[in-house]
Design an enzyme around this catalytic site. Structure first.
Site, mmCIF file in Angstrom:
data_model
loop_
_atom_site.group_PDB
_atom_site.id
_atom_site.type_symbol
_atom_site.label_atom_id
_atom_site.label_comp_id
_atom_site.label_asym_id
_atom_site.label_seq_id
_atom_site.Cartn_x
_atom_site.Cartn_y
_atom_site.Cartn_z
ATOM 1 N N CYS A 158 13.424 10.122 7.985
ATOM 2 C CA CYS A 158 13.259 9.624 9.352
ATOM 3 C C CYS A 158 14.556 9.697 10.142
ATOM 4 O O CYS A 158 14.543 9.879 11.349
ATOM 5 C CB CYS A 158 12.754 8.192 9.321
ATOM 6 S SG CYS A 158 13.810 7.105 8.345
ATOM 7 N N LYS A 162 0.871 -1.186 0.000
ATOM 8 C CA LYS A 162 0.000 0.000 0.000
ATOM 9 C C LYS A 162 0.905 1.232 0.000
ATOM 10 O O LYS A 162 1.369 1.681 1.043
ATOM 11 C CB LYS A 162 -0.875 -0.023 1.265
ATOM 12 C CG LYS A 162 -2.222 0.655 1.131
ATOM 13 C CD LYS A 162 -2.166 2.136 0.856
ATOM 14 C CE LYS A 162 -1.862 2.959 2.084
ATOM 15 N NZ LYS A 162 -1.705 4.397 1.745
ATOM 16 N N GLU A 220 8.447 0.860 11.589
ATOM 17 C CA GLU A 220 9.645 1.699 11.358
ATOM 18 C C GLU A 220 9.131 3.139 11.345
ATOM 19 O O GLU A 220 8.469 3.553 10.394
ATOM 20 C CB GLU A 220 10.286 1.375 10.005
ATOM 21 C CG GLU A 220 10.612 -0.091 9.817
ATOM 22 C CD GLU A 220 12.101 -0.394 9.892
ATOM 23 O OE1 GLU A 220 12.856 0.480 10.372
ATOM 24 O OE2 GLU A 220 12.481 -1.498 9.505
ATOM 25 N N GLU A 243 9.070 15.850 16.032
ATOM 26 C CA GLU A 243 9.545 15.593 14.670
ATOM 27 C C GLU A 243 8.834 16.581 13.741
ATOM 28 O O GLU A 243 7.619 16.480 13.532
ATOM 29 C CB GLU A 243 9.244 14.158 14.234
ATOM 30 C CG GLU A 243 9.811 13.849 12.853
ATOM 31 C CD GLU A 243 9.441 12.470 12.325
ATOM 32 O OE1 GLU A 243 8.274 12.066 12.436
ATOM 33 O OE2 GLU A 243 10.324 11.790 11.780
HETATM 34 P P1 NAD Z 1 1.817 8.391 7.799
HETATM 35 O O1 NAD Z 1 1.867 7.613 9.066
HETATM 36 O O2 NAD Z 1 0.897 9.521 7.689
HETATM 37 O O3 NAD Z 1 1.497 7.430 6.559
HETATM 38 C C1 NAD Z 1 2.271 6.280 6.273
HETATM 39 C C2 NAD Z 1 1.430 5.320 5.461
HETATM 40 O O4 NAD Z 1 0.358 4.833 6.276
HETATM 41 C C3 NAD Z 1 0.783 5.926 4.223
HETATM 42 O O5 NAD Z 1 0.825 4.995 3.168
HETATM 43 C C4 NAD Z 1 -0.656 6.150 4.691
HETATM 44 O O6 NAD Z 1 -1.600 6.192 3.635
HETATM 45 C C5 NAD Z 1 -0.870 4.953 5.579
HETATM 46 N N1 NAD Z 1 -1.952 5.073 6.558
HETATM 47 C C6 NAD Z 1 -2.500 6.198 7.075
HETATM 48 N N2 NAD Z 1 -3.455 5.885 7.974
HETATM 49 C C7 NAD Z 1 -3.519 4.537 8.031
HETATM 50 C C8 NAD Z 1 -4.305 3.606 8.785
HETATM 51 N N3 NAD Z 1 -5.217 3.998 9.674
HETATM 52 N N4 NAD Z 1 -4.086 2.282 8.606
HETATM 53 C C9 NAD Z 1 -3.145 1.860 7.737
HETATM 54 N N5 NAD Z 1 -2.381 2.691 6.984
HETATM 55 C C10 NAD Z 1 -2.561 4.022 7.132
HETATM 56 O O7 NAD Z 1 3.320 8.852 7.542
HETATM 57 P P2 NAD Z 1 3.865 9.767 6.374
HETATM 58 O O8 NAD Z 1 3.499 11.187 6.625
HETATM 59 O O9 NAD Z 1 3.509 9.168 5.067
HETATM 60 O O10 NAD Z 1 5.433 9.556 6.561
HETATM 61 C C11 NAD Z 1 6.224 10.326 7.399
HETATM 62 C C12 NAD Z 1 6.578 9.549 8.646
HETATM 63 O O11 NAD Z 1 7.228 8.325 8.300
HETATM 64 C C13 NAD Z 1 7.571 10.301 9.509
HETATM 65 O O12 NAD Z 1 7.228 10.165 10.856
HETATM 66 C C14 NAD Z 1 8.892 9.593 9.203
HETATM 67 O O13 NAD Z 1 9.878 9.741 10.190
HETATM 68 C C15 NAD Z 1 8.416 8.179 9.062
HETATM 69 N N6 NAD Z 1 9.392 7.376 8.317
HETATM 70 C C16 NAD Z 1 10.066 6.373 8.985
HETATM 71 C C17 NAD Z 1 11.032 5.621 8.316
HETATM 72 C C18 NAD Z 1 11.804 4.533 9.014
HETATM 73 O O14 NAD Z 1 12.374 3.685 8.331
HETATM 74 N N7 NAD Z 1 11.874 4.501 10.331
HETATM 75 C C19 NAD Z 1 11.285 5.864 6.959
HETATM 76 C C20 NAD Z 1 10.582 6.880 6.323
HETATM 77 C C21 NAD Z 1 9.629 7.621 7.009
#
Ligand code: NAD
Length: 486
Positions: A290, A182, A256, A391
């Protein structure tokens, strides 16, 4: 300077991939916008729960055979995908630049790393061994083996969808799982193109499926009883919702998540190198990473000198056209990100959370139509302030003073997060003492390497999952034990 328009013709068919077919959907559409120009590119059809059902059914059917595919065949397919990605290198970089406005040079690095990750994973299928265990009362033989979970749901974020997917996809497949991916509605294109290449490379129908969509589609995937494990990369807030809904079926979840990573500069460090790395690790991908080191802890005796160098060098991260090879600093993802990040900056100014050294505004002139911010540095930041603790996910650096090793450690660990940490020192004993005491999954000392062989992941609110190395394979394998009474 005129910002080059998005090359819309490079974007792949945005429809989902289910059972190696491209069905139409009835879930509405998302209007994708190129972050560098603020202009609409294409509409992305959104999947709904019925598409998720179909994708999971296809993956479950495919898994009956896929789990028995011999290791050399899995290796061959993963290497064929890596070869194909290499052959489509420029195209994939261009898609990624268009997808989220990440500069060409950085996108190139991501694609190269994903090729490496796939080749690394390709080496694992014929090396997955088990254990023979002490068995009593005997006579008896007991052994344990690794087996795949089955169907894994992989949910990735927009900031580096290809990189995040590449970090886990090879391992999931090498371990014998089928996947339903997804990607976020903002950035589905690199995922879709990668899986198109996988199908061309020979992966059988149903092994790899993609359901682009918003959080509702992600939720449908997580709640589905046909999913055996979820691998989630994203924010802590979403992870909480996912863990709650996964609890209904007791589905295991690897997470993650985000960070507020400290970069600790001691007075014995090479200050030229340390100041450059501090800027690069904070401002890369416009702060939307991240692992970005966004809290720069600087020893008192060199604080002002380091801040002067940061100010001087910040121009290296001046906004530029993401398609030009010399650009190191591109836009943030969208208007909502501009509003959120400028909100943090304005509140920091109002609360006198620190001294604004440079930046603090939206970039103007040629960049005004895109979602560009100036690289922003606050010095002498109050460690209790919002910009020191939250963050921000934008190009905002908080420089914080410390006195000695103990103070550095207290301040570095005084956070809800525990993903990356960085230490700049020429004192070997200090480097190891700090590495041992930092609450972080990753410690990088005097530099940053990220080969696919190292186990990557966080502690505390930065998540539980590990990708890379053998730990990354274990993330997608479960242990089965077999007892034989002799
Ligand atoms: P987000 O949590 O808003 O979304 C991540 C994904 O989850 C998207 O595909 C989104 O559509 C999906 N999603 C949203 N609500 C959901 C639900 N209720 N159930 C299932 N899926 C759902 O995060 P974002 O804004 O896309 O990404 C930024 C965040 O990701 C930051 O906090 C960043 O630090 C983190 N990040 C972590 C890593 C790592 O490896 N640790 C890598 C990249 C980004």
């Amino acid at each position: 300077m005129t910002i080059s328009p998005a090359p819309v013709d490079v974007l792949p068919d945005p429809r989902p991939i289910i059972d190696n077919a491209r069905p139409d959907t009835a879930g509405g559409a998302f209007a994708h916008v190129y972050a560098a120009t603020g202009k609409h590119t294409v509409d992305v059809p959104l999947t709904g729960p019925a598409d998720v059902d179909r994708a999971i059914a296809a993956a479950r059917a495919a898994h009956r055979d896929w789990k028995h595919v011999a290791p050399p065949e899995r290796r061959k397919l993963l290497n064929a995908l890596a070869d194909s990605l290499e052959a489509h290198f420029e195209e994939m970089v261009s898609i990624q630049v268009t997808e989220n406005g990440i500069p060409w040079t950085i996108a190139s690095g991501h694609v190269l790393q994903v090729i490496e990750m796939l080749r690394y994973a390709a080496g694992w299928p014929d090396k997955l061994t088990g254990d023979v265990n002490a068995a009593w009362p005997g006579p008896a033989l007991d052994y344990s083996v690794l087996e795949p979970y089955g169907v894994v749901g992989i949910i990735v974020p927009w900031n580096s969808a290809l990189f995040c997917l590449g970090s886990v996809l090879g391992a999931a497949l090498a371990a014998g799982n089928c996947v339903v991916i997804k990607p976020p509605e903002f950035t589905p294109f690199t995922t879709l193109r990668l899986i198109e290449l996988a199908i061309e490379a020979g992966f059988p129908p149903g092994v790899l499926n993609v359901v682009p969509g918003d959080g509702a589609v992600g939720a449908a995937l997580v709640e589905h009883p046909g999913i055996d494990k979820i691998h989630f990369t994203g924010s802590g807030a979403t992870a909480t919702r996912i863990l709650q809904s996964a609890a209904v079926n007791l589905t295991p979840v690897a997470t993650e998540l985000g960070g507020k990573s400290p970069n600790i500069i001691f007075d014995d460090a090479d200050l030229d190198a340390a100041s450059f790395m501090a800027l690069a690790f904070c401002m890369q991908v416009s702060g939307q990473g991240c692992i970005n080191g966004t809290r720069i802890l600087v020893q008192d005796s060199v604080h002002d000198e380091v801040v002067a160098r940061l100010e001087q060098n910040a121009a290296m991260f001046a906004p530029g056209d993401p398609r030009l090879p010399e650009t190191m600093f591109g836009p943030v993802i969208n208007q909502a990100a501009i509003d959120r990040i400028t909100g943090f900056i304005e509140r920091a100014k109002d609360a006198s959370a620190g001294t604004l050294v440079t930046g603090g505004s939206r970039a103007a002139g040629d960049f005004a139509d895109g979602f560009y911010l100036e690289p922003t540095i606050f010095a002498d930041v109050d460690p209790a302030s919002e910009i020191a603790r939250t963050e921000i996910f934008g190009p905002v650096m908080a420089v914080i003073r410390f006195t000695d090793e103990a103070d550095a450690l207290d301040k570095a660990n005084d956070t809800d997060f525990g993903l990356a940490s960085y230490i700049q020192t020429t004192n070997l004993g200090r480097a190891h003492r700090m590495a041992a005491e930092l609450d972080a999954g990753m410690v990088w000392i005097n530099g940053l390497g990220f080969p696919p062989s190292i186990p990557f992941g966080g502690v505390k609110q930065s998540g539980t999952g590990r990708s890379g190395g053998l730990a990354g394979i274990h993330e997608f394998s479960r242990t089965k034990n077999v007892w034989i009474s002799l």
